[in-house]
Design an enzyme around this catalytic site. Structure first.
Site, PDB file in Angstrom:
ATOM      1  N   MET A 130       0.834  -1.209   0.000  1.00 34.38           N
ATOM      2  CA  MET A 130       0.000   0.000   0.000  1.00 34.38           C
ATOM      3  C   MET A 130       0.870   1.261   0.000  1.00 34.38           C
ATOM      4  O   MET A 130       0.376   2.355   0.280  1.00 34.38           O
ATOM      5  CB  MET A 130      -0.933   0.002   1.205  1.00 34.38           C
ATOM      6  CG  MET A 130      -1.894  -1.190   1.186  1.00 34.38           C
ATOM      7  SD  MET A 130      -3.374  -0.924   2.154  1.00 34.38           S
ATOM      8  CE  MET A 130      -2.660  -0.672   3.775  1.00 34.38           C
ATOM      9  N   GLY A 131       2.160   1.095  -0.288  1.00 35.56           N
ATOM     10  CA  GLY A 131       3.023   2.264  -0.448  1.00 35.56           C
ATOM     11  C   GLY A 131       3.542   2.864   0.842  1.00 35.56           C
ATOM     12  O   GLY A 131       3.414   2.288   1.912  1.00 35.56           O
ATOM     13  N   VAL A 185      10.490  -6.733  10.185  1.00 35.07           N
ATOM     14  CA  VAL A 185      11.583  -5.767  10.384  1.00 35.07           C
ATOM     15  C   VAL A 185      11.150  -4.725  11.417  1.00 35.07           C
ATOM     16  O   VAL A 185      10.051  -4.167  11.322  1.00 35.07           O
ATOM     17  CB  VAL A 185      11.970  -5.079   9.056  1.00 35.07           C
ATOM     18  CG1 VAL A 185      13.183  -4.175   9.256  1.00 35.07           C
ATOM     19  CG2 VAL A 185      12.257  -6.119   7.971  1.00 35.07           C
ATOM     20  N   GLU A 190      11.767  -0.073   5.387  1.00 37.02           N
ATOM     21  CA  GLU A 190      12.684  -1.203   5.197  1.00 37.02           C
ATOM     22  C   GLU A 190      11.959  -2.556   5.181  1.00 37.02           C
ATOM     23  O   GLU A 190      12.487  -3.527   4.641  1.00 37.02           O
ATOM     24  CB  GLU A 190      13.771  -1.184   6.269  1.00 37.02           C
ATOM     25  CG  GLU A 190      14.813  -0.072   6.109  1.00 37.02           C
ATOM     26  CD  GLU A 190      14.394   1.275   6.696  1.00 37.02           C
ATOM     27  OE1 GLU A 190      13.196   1.451   7.040  1.00 37.02           O
ATOM     28  OE2 GLU A 190      15.261   2.169   6.809  1.00 37.02           O
ATOM     29  N   SER A 194       4.029   1.861   8.005  1.00 35.84           N
ATOM     30  CA  SER A 194       3.895   3.191   7.400  1.00 35.84           C
ATOM     31  C   SER A 194       3.178   4.126   8.371  1.00 35.84           C
ATOM     32  O   SER A 194       3.413   5.330   8.381  1.00 35.84           O
ATOM     33  CB  SER A 194       3.110   3.098   6.092  1.00 35.84           C
ATOM     34  OG  SER A 194       3.723   2.160   5.235  1.00 35.84           O
ATOM     35  N   HIS A 205       8.967  -3.198   3.658  1.00 36.50           N
ATOM     36  CA  HIS A 205       8.584  -3.385   2.254  1.00 36.50           C
ATOM     37  C   HIS A 205       9.809  -3.705   1.394  1.00 36.50           C
ATOM     38  O   HIS A 205       9.779  -4.589   0.545  1.00 36.50           O
ATOM     39  CB  HIS A 205       7.979  -2.090   1.688  1.00 36.50           C
ATOM     40  CG  HIS A 205       6.733  -1.627   2.358  1.00 36.50           C
ATOM     41  ND1 HIS A 205       6.671  -0.486   3.116  1.00 36.50           N
ATOM     42  CD2 HIS A 205       5.486  -2.146   2.379  1.00 36.50           C
ATOM     43  CE1 HIS A 205       5.447  -0.305   3.567  1.00 36.50           C
ATOM     44  NE2 HIS A 205       4.702  -1.306   3.147  1.00 36.50           N
ATOM     45  N   GLY A 263       5.025 -10.076   4.387  1.00 35.85           N
ATOM     46  CA  GLY A 263       5.794  -9.917   5.617  1.00 35.85           C
ATOM     47  C   GLY A 263       5.122 -10.604   6.799  1.00 35.85           C
ATOM     48  O   GLY A 263       3.890 -10.646   6.882  1.00 35.85           O
ATOM     49  N   LYS A 311       5.161  -9.424   9.624  1.00 39.05           N
ATOM     50  CA  LYS A 311       4.581  -8.359  10.452  1.00 39.05           C
ATOM     51  C   LYS A 311       3.065  -8.556  10.544  1.00 39.05           C
ATOM     52  O   LYS A 311       2.459  -8.353  11.582  1.00 39.05           O
ATOM     53  CB  LYS A 311       4.914  -7.012   9.805  1.00 39.05           C
ATOM     54  CG  LYS A 311       3.977  -5.876  10.112  1.00 39.05           C
ATOM     55  CD  LYS A 311       4.316  -5.252  11.410  1.00 39.05           C
ATOM     56  CE  LYS A 311       3.395  -4.146  11.864  1.00 39.05           C
ATOM     57  NZ  LYS A 311       2.518  -3.549  10.921  1.00 39.05           N
ATOM     58  N   ASP A 312       2.466  -8.941   9.411  1.00 38.63           N
ATOM     59  CA  ASP A 312       1.023  -9.167   9.371  1.00 38.63           C
ATOM     60  C   ASP A 312       0.788 -10.674   9.392  1.00 38.63           C
ATOM     61  O   ASP A 312       0.488 -11.295   8.373  1.00 38.63           O
ATOM     62  CB  ASP A 312       0.450  -8.519   8.107  1.00 38.63           C
ATOM     63  CG  ASP A 312       0.709  -7.020   8.095  1.00 38.63           C
ATOM     64  OD1 ASP A 312      -0.017  -6.293   8.771  1.00 38.63           O
ATOM     65  OD2 ASP A 312       1.696  -6.592   7.446  1.00 38.63           O
TER      66      ASP A 312
HETATM   67  P1  AMP Z   1       1.418  -2.761   3.551  1.00 36.22           P
HETATM   68  O1  AMP Z   1       1.926  -1.734   2.589  1.00 36.22           O
HETATM   69  O2  AMP Z   1       1.395  -2.301   4.967  1.00 36.22           O
HETATM   70  O3  AMP Z   1       0.122  -3.389   3.095  1.00 36.22           O
HETATM   71  O4  AMP Z   1       2.477  -3.936   3.539  1.00 36.22           O
HETATM   72  C1  AMP Z   1       2.881  -4.550   2.344  1.00 36.22           C
HETATM   73  C2  AMP Z   1       3.685  -5.782   2.664  1.00 36.22           C
HETATM   74  O5  AMP Z   1       4.809  -5.407   3.456  1.00 36.22           O
HETATM   75  C3  AMP Z   1       2.896  -6.814   3.486  1.00 36.22           C
HETATM   76  O6  AMP Z   1       3.246  -8.123   3.048  1.00 36.22           O
HETATM   77  C4  AMP Z   1       3.396  -6.565   4.880  1.00 36.22           C
HETATM   78  O7  AMP Z   1       3.315  -7.697   5.721  1.00 36.22           O
HETATM   79  C5  AMP Z   1       4.841  -6.194   4.616  1.00 36.22           C
HETATM   80  N1  AMP Z   1       5.365  -5.444   5.758  1.00 36.22           N
HETATM   81  C6  AMP Z   1       4.842  -4.315   6.304  1.00 36.22           C
HETATM   82  N2  AMP Z   1       5.564  -3.953   7.388  1.00 36.22           N
HETATM   83  C7  AMP Z   1       6.544  -4.885   7.529  1.00 36.22           C
HETATM   84  C8  AMP Z   1       7.602  -5.080   8.473  1.00 36.22           C
HETATM   85  N3  AMP Z   1       7.787  -4.240   9.489  1.00 36.22           N
HETATM   86  N4  AMP Z   1       8.404  -6.140   8.305  1.00 36.22           N
HETATM   87  C9  AMP Z   1       8.220  -6.999   7.286  1.00 36.22           C
HETATM   88  N5  AMP Z   1       7.246  -6.885   6.377  1.00 36.22           N
HETATM   89  C10 AMP Z   1       6.411  -5.834   6.486  1.00 36.22           C
END
Ligand code: AMP
Length: 294
Positions: free
Chosen positions: A24-25, A170, A29, A180, A31, A141, A143-144
């Protein structure tokens, strides 16, 4: 790096083993680690930048979701992304879409409960991306953690020929899981650190031999103010069902709200054997580029 606005254009212009990184932009680090991994393992890497309205239960959260397209494109290109898909307004869904994907069980608990519609929104957009882009691998990630479990299950249930790759969580240098939304914490940041601190206490207890969910969850509760904590729960990492003990592949997931910002975090706890260590993810040793230190 090419930038395209339709999934068909993207699908038609890539060759070989294709890795997909949905985002989602407003990159950090976390991403970038997914993009680097895909670039290292695949012939071509496609990333998507789409703030999916279906997965926002709170309209104000969607309105202020941070964005900086130029910065994102620059960062992704430097990490080896070959093609960035930035879908135009009507590309992803006819509005409103009449078809949705919901994953029973995994999608209904925890995030599904606290953010009604969120998990189905994630499942629907991931299905749309996998169908439209047909990658060989898709990187997500840890994270989720619940999202990863949900995607792995929907891929199995619907038979998408894609390998789902889970990547390390991370953290910022002080332990806060990168998100984000961290840029929105402001003065609430000091209090928000209690969530990762609580999870690290639980990880210490796991490393010391504690396996009872009640004790591991209590470690999180001991650090996070009651009014902030939404849940802290030990779950089976694949089904997200509640686990009574950290015996197999489990994950201690937690969510909390600090002011108007909601954050989630987790620690994986795998292995009943003595000497097993909790997986706390990886920690930056410098300030995140979220704060302008590119
Ligand atoms: P998002 O933009 O938040 O939807 O995240 C996009 C991708 O990045 C998803 O697969 C998340 O799980 C991954 N991601 C977001 N934050 C982290 C993080 N801190 N460590 C590892 N992966 C992450």
């Amino acid at each position: 790096m090419r930038v395209v606005t339709t999934l068909a254009e993207a699908r038609e212009s890539v060759v070989g083993l294709v890795g997909l990184v949905p985002t989602m932009g407003f990159f950090h680090e976390g991403h970038l680690s997914l993009m680097e991994r895909s670039a290292a393992e695949c012939d071509q890497t496609v990333a998507t930048l789409y703030v999916n309205p279906l997965q926002f239960d709170d309209p104000s959260d969607l309105d202020r979701y941070p964005a900086d397209r130029e910065r994102d494109l620059r960062l992704a290109e430097a990490r080896g992304v070959d093609l960035m898909v930035v879908p135009g307004p009507d590309e992803m869904f006819r509005r409103p879409p009449l078809t949705g994907v919901a994953v029973a069980g995994i999608g209904e608990r925890l995030e599904g409960e606290f953010r009604p519609g969120h998990m189905a929104g994630v499942a629907t957009v991931v299905t749309r991306l996998l169908a439209g882009l047909q990658p060989a691998r898709a990187y997500f990630g840890r994270k989720d953690a619940q999202q990863l479990a949900l995607v792995a299950r929907l891929v199995r249930d619907l038979g998408f020929p894609v390998e789902v790759v889970g990547c390390p969580l991370v953290r910022e240098a002080d332990g806060l899981a990168l998100s984000s939304r961290n840029v929105l914490l402001g003065a609430g940041r000091a209090e928000a650190l209690s969530l990762s601190r609580g999870l690290m206490l639980a990880a210490d207890r796991f490393d010391g031999g504690e396996r009872r969910a009640s004790e591991l969850e209590a470690a999180v509760r001991s650090a996070v103010p009651d009014q902030a904590l939404e849940y802290a729960e030990l779950c089976d990492a694949a089904t997200m069902d509640r686990a009574g003990t950290a015996a197999g592949e489990t994950v201690l997931v937690a969510a909390a709200r600090f002011g108007s910002v909601r954050i989630i975090d987790n620690v994986r706890m795998v292995g009943a054997h003595h000497g097993a260590r909790a997986d706390r993810g990886v920690r930056l040793d410098h300030a995140s580029l979220l704060y302008g230190s590119e």
